[in-house]
Every structure is written in structure tokens, then in C-alpha cells.
Write a protein that holds these residues in place. Structure first.
Motif, PDB file in Angstrom:
ATOM      1  N   MET A  99       3.865   9.230  18.073  1.00  0.00           N
ATOM      2  CA  MET A  99       4.132   9.226  16.629  1.00  0.00           C
ATOM      3  C   MET A  99       2.902   8.685  15.910  1.00  0.00           C
ATOM      4  O   MET A  99       2.305   7.716  16.373  1.00  0.00           O
TER       5      MET A  99
ATOM      6  N   ASN B 215      10.761  -8.284   8.494  1.00  0.00           N
ATOM      7  CA  ASN B 215      11.256  -8.250   7.107  1.00  0.00           C
ATOM      8  C   ASN B 215      11.743  -6.854   6.729  1.00  0.00           C
ATOM      9  O   ASN B 215      12.736  -6.694   6.017  1.00  0.00           O
TER      10      ASN B 215
ATOM     11  N   SER C  59      -0.527   5.249  19.134  1.00  0.00           N
ATOM     12  CA  SER C  59      -0.339   4.923  20.549  1.00  0.00           C
ATOM     13  C   SER C  59      -0.219   6.199  21.366  1.00  0.00           C
ATOM     14  O   SER C  59       0.136   7.254  20.835  1.00  0.00           O
TER      15      SER C  59
ATOM     16  N   GLY D  22       1.604   0.229   7.201  1.00  0.00           N
ATOM     17  CA  GLY D  22       2.568   0.810   8.119  1.00  0.00           C
ATOM     18  C   GLY D  22       3.989   0.650   7.611  1.00  0.00           C
ATOM     19  O   GLY D  22       4.873   1.432   7.957  1.00  0.00           O
ATOM     20  N   SER D  23       4.216  -0.370   6.774  1.00  0.00           N
ATOM     21  CA  SER D  23       5.570  -0.568   6.242  1.00  0.00           C
ATOM     22  C   SER D  23       5.791   0.337   5.041  1.00  0.00           C
ATOM     23  O   SER D  23       6.793   1.049   4.959  1.00  0.00           O
TER      24      SER D  23
ATOM     25  N   PHE E 215      -3.035   3.202  13.715  1.00  0.00           N
ATOM     26  CA  PHE E 215      -2.390   2.975  15.018  1.00  0.00           C
ATOM     27  C   PHE E 215      -1.862   4.319  15.492  1.00  0.00           C
ATOM     28  O   PHE E 215      -1.113   4.986  14.758  1.00  0.00           O
TER      29      PHE E 215
ATOM     30  N   SER F  15       8.650  -3.832  10.992  1.00  0.00           N
ATOM     31  CA  SER F  15       8.529  -5.272  11.266  1.00  0.00           C
ATOM     32  C   SER F  15       9.765  -6.017  10.762  1.00  0.00           C
ATOM     33  O   SER F  15      10.584  -5.454  10.036  1.00  0.00           O
TER      34      SER F  15
ATOM     35  N   LEU G 272       2.149   7.394  12.155  1.00  0.00           N
ATOM     36  CA  LEU G 272       2.532   7.135  10.764  1.00  0.00           C
ATOM     37  C   LEU G 272       1.546   6.180  10.089  1.00  0.00           C
ATOM     38  O   LEU G 272       1.115   6.404   8.960  1.00  0.00           O
ATOM     39  N   THR G 273       1.198   5.110  10.808  1.00  0.00           N
ATOM     40  CA  THR G 273       0.501   3.986  10.185  1.00  0.00           C
ATOM     41  C   THR G 273      -0.952   4.319   9.864  1.00  0.00           C
ATOM     42  O   THR G 273      -1.714   4.724  10.745  1.00  0.00           O
TER      43      THR G 273
HETATM   44  C1  LIG Z   1       0.623  -2.268  19.715  1.00  0.00           C
HETATM   45  C2  LIG Z   1       0.952  -1.463  18.517  1.00  0.00           C
HETATM   46  C3  LIG Z   1       1.112  -0.101  18.638  1.00  0.00           C
HETATM   47  C4  LIG Z   1       1.429   0.674  17.525  1.00  0.00           C
HETATM   48  N1  LIG Z   1       1.579   2.015  17.664  1.00  0.00           N
HETATM   49  C5  LIG Z   1       1.839   2.776  16.587  1.00  0.00           C
HETATM   50  C6  LIG Z   1       1.968   4.195  16.697  1.00  0.00           C
HETATM   51  O1  LIG Z   1       1.883   4.759  17.781  1.00  0.00           O
HETATM   52  N2  LIG Z   1       2.185   4.915  15.583  1.00  0.00           N
HETATM   53  C7  LIG Z   1       2.301   4.325  14.363  1.00  0.00           C
HETATM   54  O2  LIG Z   1       2.505   5.024  13.385  1.00  0.00           O
HETATM   55  N3  LIG Z   1       2.184   2.979  14.217  1.00  0.00           N
HETATM   56  C8  LIG Z   1       1.966   2.197  15.296  1.00  0.00           C
HETATM   57  N4  LIG Z   1       1.844   0.835  15.156  1.00  0.00           N
HETATM   58  C9  LIG Z   1       1.820   0.273  13.828  1.00  0.00           C
HETATM   59  C10 LIG Z   1       3.049  -0.504  13.442  1.00  0.00           C
HETATM   60  O3  LIG Z   1       4.158   0.353  13.313  1.00  0.00           O
HETATM   61  C11 LIG Z   1       2.704  -1.243  12.146  1.00  0.00           C
HETATM   62  O4  LIG Z   1       1.749  -2.235  12.477  1.00  0.00           O
HETATM   63  C12 LIG Z   1       3.911  -1.878  11.491  1.00  0.00           C
HETATM   64  O5  LIG Z   1       4.775  -0.892  11.001  1.00  0.00           O
HETATM   65  C13 LIG Z   1       3.502  -2.792  10.327  1.00  0.00           C
HETATM   66  O6  LIG Z   1       2.616  -2.141   9.464  1.00  0.00           O
HETATM   67  P1  LIG Z   1       1.233  -2.840   9.045  1.00  0.00           P
HETATM   68  O7  LIG Z   1       0.543  -3.263  10.286  1.00  0.00           O
HETATM   69  O8  LIG Z   1       0.502  -1.931   8.145  1.00  0.00           O
HETATM   70  O9  LIG Z   1       1.664  -4.142   8.271  1.00  0.00           O
HETATM   71  P2  LIG Z   1       2.141  -4.223   6.739  1.00  0.00           P
HETATM   72  O10 LIG Z   1       2.899  -3.012   6.378  1.00  0.00           O
HETATM   73  O11 LIG Z   1       0.985  -4.602   5.924  1.00  0.00           O
HETATM   74  O12 LIG Z   1       3.158  -5.440   6.830  1.00  0.00           O
HETATM   75  C14 LIG Z   1       2.715  -6.777   7.061  1.00  0.00           C
HETATM   76  C15 LIG Z   1       3.921  -7.702   7.004  1.00  0.00           C
HETATM   77  O13 LIG Z   1       4.520  -7.629   5.723  1.00  0.00           O
HETATM   78  C16 LIG Z   1       5.912  -7.463   5.852  1.00  0.00           C
HETATM   79  N5  LIG Z   1       6.409  -6.707   4.704  1.00  0.00           N
HETATM   80  C17 LIG Z   1       6.116  -5.441   4.358  1.00  0.00           C
HETATM   81  N6  LIG Z   1       6.790  -5.091   3.253  1.00  0.00           N
HETATM   82  C18 LIG Z   1       7.522  -6.161   2.879  1.00  0.00           C
HETATM   83  C19 LIG Z   1       8.425  -6.428   1.813  1.00  0.00           C
HETATM   84  N7  LIG Z   1       8.738  -5.502   0.910  1.00  0.00           N
HETATM   85  N8  LIG Z   1       8.989  -7.649   1.741  1.00  0.00           N
HETATM   86  C20 LIG Z   1       8.716  -8.589   2.652  1.00  0.00           C
HETATM   87  N9  LIG Z   1       7.877  -8.400   3.677  1.00  0.00           N
HETATM   88  C21 LIG Z   1       7.282  -7.198   3.800  1.00  0.00           C
HETATM   89  C22 LIG Z   1       6.116  -6.738   7.171  1.00  0.00           C
HETATM   90  O14 LIG Z   1       7.407  -7.002   7.709  1.00  0.00           O
HETATM   91  C23 LIG Z   1       5.005  -7.342   8.014  1.00  0.00           C
HETATM   92  O15 LIG Z   1       5.463  -8.514   8.630  1.00  0.00           O
HETATM   93  C24 LIG Z   1       1.566   0.053  16.265  1.00  0.00           C
HETATM   94  C25 LIG Z   1       1.411  -1.333  16.151  1.00  0.00           C
HETATM   95  C26 LIG Z   1       1.117  -2.083  17.259  1.00  0.00           C
HETATM   96  C27 LIG Z   1       0.961  -3.574  17.104  1.00  0.00           C
END
Ligand SMILES: Cc1cc2nc3c(=O)[nH]c(=O)nc-3n(C[C@H](O)[C@H](O)[C@H](O)COP(=O)(O)OP(=O)(O)OC[C@H]3O[C@@H](n4cnc5c(N)ncnc54)[C@H](O)[C@@H]3O)c2cc1C
Length: 541
Positions: A174, A423, A210, A182-183, A208, A421, A176-177
Motif C-alpha cells: 500500500m 490519536n 513498505s 500520513g494521517s 513510506f 496512529s 498512501l503516506t
Molecule cells: C515502519 C513503517 C512502515 C510504514 N509503511 C507504510 C506503507 O507501506 N504505506 C504507507 O502508506 N504508509 C506507511 N507508513 C506510514 C504510516 O502509516 C504513517 O507514518 C502514519 O500514518 C502517520 O503519518 P505521519 O508519519 O505522516 O504522521 P502525522 O500524520 O504527521 O501524525 C503525527 C502524529 O499526530 C497525530 N495526529 C494526526 N492528526 C491528529 C489530530 N487531528 N488530532 C490529534 N492528533 C493527530 C497522529 O496520531 C500522530 O501521532 C509506515 C510507517 C512506518 C513507521
């Protein structure tokens, strides 16, 4: 002269995740003999030295990016240790990648049990396995994706880096990020432009990505001919003309854990991709897929808890300090019993959730939609705490790489981060309740029936209903309280309905009354403390 040193160190512990787990066997008691025998054989394999070696080697020898060949041509290949392929093949053989038929609750439960057992050995190879599993409903509903379905569901494993049409078994990922987030996926910028032949040319990046060696990825991208709305595309590793697709792997992430699995940053350069799902509904399409991967995060985290607690109990039973085994020390008994209870509640929740995915009644739908994000939040969070505490039970040995605890500890946080994540999961619980009030009603009615005889749980349910009545902004701020209370209530009711009274009483008293925040604050007599571990982690004869 060789020096003979005293050694009362604990022998290695290689538990059989089926034979040594009475709770798992009890939960699967209603499944047919073939399913149970298969799980028993799988358990024996997982408990062997060879499997332990695969888990160790696949993580010690992390995948390597080979961006170019000797002539300087881009090949964007990832090289894995053979142990990785052995694990991938094993998970396929056990059907962890295969979506059970709709309505087959036992099939979902048996797959969930196998996933739970596998997760006690190694988690990295479960990532592409889960994504392949979760992709299947989407592939089945897409004109282009349907041709991928037999390969995605096939039993075998085909690690060759060749066009998907030449392979007998396929792996899906997948994407997406992006860097922007990613959120909040609404910031995605990857863009797909239609070609004359029905395919699209995709440009942009993923932060990201994977399993970059997967045969295809389901990717979120703007669709130029749908007002740049976000749509889902299936992006194969190889183009139709058997050339490598335009996906450049910039680098592999240097991760805290999950080291056997490759997670890449990629750039798309006119990559060939095919629409999958309704135009402009890409986020919804991929979030539906993520419901399944979230289930696996819950199962995988419960597995880490079971694996870590089994190591802790074994260590405490073998290790002597202050004149008796650690397991005979009252305070250590309290810690172990608490870890065992937490793990039991997580296991019951994970397996009940898996079974609910195979049913279509209103309560099961409520579980799937509302309990899934609450469980993903709570169980994944508790896994971090359990792994840390279990590590400490093993003293200094817990903190070195010779056993699986260090790997469990590093692995635990990722289930909380990816696939939504913490939250984001809590906010999703609120969204689910808002969007499906009729399902929330069914769930709350079932909880009310389950807690009727328990004053502290009745009080917690009242508190949950009070929270739901808050205005939107205040409710958001309390979303963690909502998800925590909901998950605990579900666990409490499952314990009441399935566990022996003594364990259910202890769980309810500690999780809804005193204690609970730190492991080991249980108020239980010696007989109860030891009975908890004896019942859940019986000593081998
Ligand atoms: C090992 C690993 C493998 C991965 N593999 C993939 C993959 O194959 N494909 C893919 O698409 N993604 C992948 N990801 C990405 C992962 O899905 C994202 O890191 C995750 O969704 C969070 O997005 P972000 O890192 O952009 O953090 P952000 O979206 O910036 O979020 C940071 C923090 O803010 C919090 N937050 C966000 N919005 C709110 C809100 N409205 N209120 C309160 N808190 C909030 C979140 O809960 C999080 O704790 C992978 C990540 C890891 C660590």
C-alpha cells in the motif's frame, strides 16, 4: 587455564504457541478438527530452532537496496536474507495472506489464531502478508484488479522479480503516506494522468512504501480526469511491456524495529497504474482496506504480548534470587499475574474481533466498525508497556539481543503508528459512532447486558455515555478516554463471559478500580497470583 564460572542463567525458551497456550486452544474449541490440527502442526514448527533462526537472521541481516546494476542501469531492487524468504513462504503456506470467504467466522478466527501464533515468532514478514490479505476485497471489486486475485490468494510464494503475469503467487503493498502527512491524506500530491489505453501515468512520491519488492501497490493519487480528486490505483512493479515500472527507490528507512521488512521512500516517474475502486473515493477505498490491516495490528500486538509474557514467566520460573525462584517472590508474582491478565484480555479481544470480521449480524458489524479502532489504539499501546515490563522481568538478559525480547520491544510501537496512529484511531471511534449511531446502540446494549452484574464496569459504561454527550470539540479532546474506556469495557465483558471467575474478578477490580496503570499493583492473594500464570502459561510436564 580455563576458568570454570558459576552459571545459573536461564535456558532458552522456545514456546509452542499452540500447545503451550490453553486460552488459544479453548477459543478455537468450536473450530473443526482439520483447522485445529493444522494450527497444532504450525505451533510445532514455530517452536523449532529452525524457525527461531529465521526470525533472528532476517532481522540481524536487514534488507539492502541495490539501486543500480553493474552497468549503471537502475534496477531498484531490494536484496533480502534467505531467512526472510523462508518466513514469507511459511506465512503463505499457512494461509495468513488469504482472505477467508465472507460469512466464514471460523475461517476468520482460525486465520486470526494463526496470525497471532506467527506474530510470536516474527513480525516483519507479516507486513506484506497482511497487505496482501487486506487487498483482496478491493482487487475482487476492480475490473483490472480481479486478474490479480488468484495470484494474491495463491498458497505458494514466488520471490522472483518478474512481471506479475509470469508469477504463480503475488504480494501486494500500500502506498498512501507522503511527506505532507500520513494521517491527513488530503494533502497527497501524487498525480495520475489518463493514457489512451485505460491505464494512467503516475508522478510524485511516497514517503513510506513498505515491501517495495511487492508485485503491486495500491496507491493513493490525484486523478487528473476526475477533477484531481484522490483515487486509488494499482501500480505494478513491472509494466505491461515487461519493462520495470517507473518507481525509483530513493532509500530504505533505517527503522527502530521491523528490521527484516523493507520500507522505502519512492519517486514515481510516469509509473504505469490502473484505477482500482471508484474515482474520487480513494481515501474511503483504502481506509476500507486498512480495516483489515488494523485487525492484524491488534492480533500482532496481542502476539507480542503473549510472546513477551511467555519469556518473562519462563525466566522467573527458572531464575533464582534471594533463596528462591523469582516466580516464588510475592512481588514478582503480582507483576507476572498482571502481565498475564493484560495479555489474556488482549488475546480475547483480538480473536473475538477476528471472528466478528466473518459475521454479518449488527453486533459484529458494530465490532468491525467501532471496536476495531478502539482495539487498535488500546491493544497496540498496551503491547508497548507489556514488552517493556516483560523485558525487565528478565533483568539484564532482557535488554540484550540474544533472545526475542529486544525484538518484541522494538517492534511494539510500530503497530501503534502505522495504519492510523493512536490519536487518529481514537478520533475514528468518534467518527464511527457519529456515522453509525444504530451500530453504536447495538454495541452499547450488548455492553450494558455484559456489565449488569459489575458495579465498576456499570459506572464506566455510564461515564462512556456521558462522554458521548459532550459537544464535538470537547469530545475530541477526550477521544483517548473514550477509546480506552470502550476497549476496557469490551475486554471486561469478554473476561466475564469467558475467563474463570477469579481471573475475571481480578481484571475488573484492577482495570476499573485500584491499580492498572503500572503492572504489579494487583490486590490478590498468593494462590490467585500463581493460579493466573499456571492457568495461562502451564509448565511443560
Ligand atoms: C515502519 C513503517 C512502515 C510504514 N509503511 C507504510 C506503507 O507501506 N504505506 C504507507 O502508506 N504508509 C506507511 N507508513 C506510514 C504510516 O502509516 C504513517 O507514518 C502514519 O500514518 C502517520 O503519518 P505521519 O508519519 O505522516 O504522521 P502525522 O500524520 O504527521 O501524525 C503525527 C502524529 O499526530 C497525530 N495526529 C494526526 N492528526 C491528529 C489530530 N487531528 N488530532 C490529534 N492528533 C493527530 C497522529 O496520531 C500522530 O501521532 C509506515 C510507517 C512506518 C513507521
Amino acid at each position: 587455564m580455563p576458568v570454570s564460572l558459576p552459571n545459573n542463567q536461564v535456558p532458552d525458551c522456545l514456546p509452542d504457541p499452540w500447545a503451550d497456550d490453553p486460552l488459544l486452544q479453548q477459543t478455537l474449541a468450536g473450530c473443526d478438527h482439520t483447522q485445529r490440527s493444522r494450527l497444532a502442526a504450525f505451533g510445532q514448527l514455530l517452536a523449532g530452532e529452525e524457525a527461531a533462526g529465521w526470525a533472528r537472521d532476517a532481522n540481524a541481516c536487514a534488507p539492502q537496496l541495490v539501486s543500480h546494476d553493474a552497468r549503471g542501469e537502475r534496477i531498484d531492487t531490494v536484496r533480502f536474507h534467505p531467512a526472510w524468504h523462508a518466513l514469507m513462504a511459511l506465512w503463505r503456506r499457512e494461509g495468513l495472506h488469504r482472505m477467508p470467504e465472507r460469512g466464514n467466522a471460523d475461517g476468520f478466527l482460525a486465520r486470526g489464531a494463526a496470525f497471532f501464533m506467527a506474530g510470536q515468532l516474527e513480525s516483519g514478514a507479516l507486513c506484506p502478508t497482511t497487505m496482501t490479505f487486506a487487498a483482496q476485497p478491493l482487487l475482487a471489486s476492480s475490473a483490472y484488479g480481479i486478474a490479480w486475485l488468484p495470484g494474491a490468494a495463491a498458497d505458494g510464494y514466488d520471490s522472483r522479480d518478474v512481471p506479475w503475469r509470469d508469477k504463480h503467487a503475488l504480494v501486494l503493498g500500500m502506498g498512501l503516506t507522503e511527506r505532507q502527512g500520513g494521517s491527513d491524506l488530503r494533502g497527497n500530491e501524487a498525480r495520475a494522468v489518463a493514457s489512451d489505453d485505460g491505464s494512467y501515468r503516475l508522478s510524485g512520491h511516497k514517503w513510506f512504501y513498505s515491501a517495495p519488492m511487492a508485485d503491486g501497490h495500491l496507491v493513493l493519487s490525484r486523478q487528473a480526469d476526475a477533477h484531481d480528486a484522490l483515487s486509488c490505483f494499482l501500480l505494478p512493479r513491472w509494466r505491461r511491456d515487461s519493462t520495470r515500472n517507473g518507481v525509483a527507490i530513493t532509500r530504505l528507512k533505517d527503522k527502530v524495529g521491523n528490521r527484516s521488512n523493507a520500507s522505502a521512500e519512492v519517486v514515481f516517474d510516469d509509473a504505469e497504474a490502473w484505477p482500482c475502486g471508484e474515482a474520487g473515493r480513494g481515501i474511503r477505498t483504502l481506509i476500507e482496506m486498512a480495516t483489515y490491516t488494523r485487525l492484524d495490528c491488534v492480533l500482532g500486538s496481542a502476539a507480542l504480548m503473549r510472546g513477551a509474557t511467555a519469556q518473562a514467566v519462563h525466566h522467573a520460573r527458572c531464575r533464582h534470587a534471594f533463596g528462591r525462584t523469582l516466580a516464588a517472590q510475592p512481588l514478582m508474582q503480582a507483576v507476572l499475574a498482571d502481565l498475564a491478565l493484560e495479555t489474556e484480555a488482549a488475546t480475547r479481544l483480538a480473536l473475538a474481533l477476528a471472528a466478528a470480521f466473518g459475521r454479518a449480524d449488527a453486533l459484529s458489524l458494530a465490532w468491525r466498525r467501532i471496536v476495531t479502532p478502539a482495539a487498535k489504539f488500546w491493544v497496540c499501546k498496551r503491547a508497548e508497556a507489556v514488552c517493556a515490563e516483560a523485558m525487565e522481568v528478565c533483568g539484564g538478559n532482557g535488554y540484550v539481543e540474544t533472545g526475542p525480547l529486544a525484538r518484541y520491544f522494538r517492534e511494539a510501537p510500530v503497530n501503534s503508528i502505522w495504519e492510523g496512529s493512536g490519536n487518529v484511531m481514537c478520533l475514528d471511534v468518534l467518527r464511527a459512532v457519529r456515522q453509525s449511531p444504530e451500530l453504536a446502540e447495538v454495541l452499547l446494549a450488548d455492553l450494558a447486558a455484559g456489565v449488569a452484574a459489575d458495579k465498576p464496569m456499570r459506572h464506566a459504561l455510564g461515564e462512556l455515555q456521558r462522554l458521548f454527550a459532550l459537544d464535538a470539540e470537547l469530545l475530541q479532546a477526550r477521544a483517548r478516554a473514550v477509546a480506552t474506556t470502550l476497549a476496557l469495557l469490551v475486554q471486561g465483558v469478554l473476561m466475564r463471559r469467558g475467563a474463570p471467575d477469579a481471573r475475571a474478578d481480578l481484571f475488573v477490580a484492577s482495570r476499573f478500580g485500584e491499580g492498572g496503570a503500572l503492572f504489579g499493583a494487583l490486590d490478590a492473594d498468593a494462590a490467585t497470583r500463581t493460579a493466573v500464570c499456571a492457568g495461562l502459561y502451564p509448565e511443560r510436564a
